[in-house]
Design a protein around this motif. Sequence first.
Motif, short mmCIF file in Angstrom:
data_model
loop_
_atom_site.label_atom_id
_atom_site.label_comp_id
_atom_site.label_asym_id
_atom_site.label_seq_id
_atom_site.Cartn_x
_atom_site.Cartn_y
_atom_site.Cartn_z
N ASP A 278 -0.72 6.10 -6.45
CA ASP A 278 -2.03 5.47 -6.23
C ASP A 278 -2.65 6.00 -4.95
O ASP A 278 -2.03 6.74 -4.18
CB ASP A 278 -1.86 3.95 -6.14
N ASN B 27 -4.71 0.58 -1.49
CA ASN B 27 -5.00 -0.20 -2.70
C ASN B 27 -4.18 -1.48 -2.65
O ASN B 27 -2.97 -1.47 -2.83
CB ASN B 27 -4.65 0.61 -3.96
N ASP C 124 -5.22 -4.23 -4.55
CA ASP C 124 -5.71 -5.06 -5.65
C ASP C 124 -4.60 -5.93 -6.20
O ASP C 124 -3.46 -5.48 -6.37
CB ASP C 124 -6.26 -4.18 -6.77
N SER D 114 0.83 -1.20 0.00
CA SER D 114 0.00 0.00 0.00
C SER D 114 0.87 1.25 0.00
O SER D 114 0.59 2.21 -0.73
CB SER D 114 -0.92 0.00 1.22
N ARG E 148 2.64 1.80 -3.41
CA ARG E 148 1.68 2.25 -4.42
C ARG E 148 1.32 3.72 -4.22
O ARG E 148 1.12 4.45 -5.18
CB ARG E 148 0.43 1.37 -4.38
#
Length: 246
Positions: A239, A243, A245, A231, A234
């Motif tokens: 980002d 996130n 994903d 996280s 990112r």
Amino acid sequence: MMADMPYDDMDETQFEEFCFELMREVGFVNLDWRKGTGLVASPSDSGRDIVAQLPREELDGRQYLETWFVDCKHYQRGVPPDKIAGLLSWATAERADVALVVASNFLSNPCKDFLKSYEVNNRPPFRVRYWERPNIARLLEGRDEFINRYLRTEMRIEAEVIEAEQELFDRVWYNRKMILEERLAAGDASFSDAVIATMRAACREMEAKYGKENLGPYSDFEWGMVSGKLSALRWVLGDEWDNLDS
């Protein structure tokens, strides 16, 4: 000596590049770094390491560009007079507006005396300026972003951040596929044989790349660390937070 400066551990070429980028940062345009060779100290700069122009505006609004010839001197001790003679000669020959010496530390006292005498006796058509360590320190004040971008060698470069983010992504992805394998073993029949085969082939690639023993299973604490790192990286890359994903 003053407090450590970001360029203290640089070699001569790196210091020239630092001067080039600093001049761009403070407003110079049309910069030309005249290194010309891959050598640490270039013989091809013709008495000046950098040629740059500084935008100026007079009281009546007329705008023009001043041409600066710049000689960068990365010395542990004071710069001696003979090391700046080439700069003055070329500034005279090519009609520069300013001849600037950038010294990583200081000019020697004989060098400063030489410059004063040169200006009095020769009345050159250009101004002579020099930036010493205190001048550079003042120019760097409030320019933390510049220092981070060009000078702090301990900072990770973007390629390293991207590589680390990819590895963490792969670890999260692999762990979720191991959970899926548990579902399949328990009788979950919602996935086609083709999807399962593709997933397992990708897992074998991950195992070959990182080593199966390095891909879990993770304790709750270890899983939290992997997820948090992913996280954070990112977020650094642009980002949104959290996130995960995969």
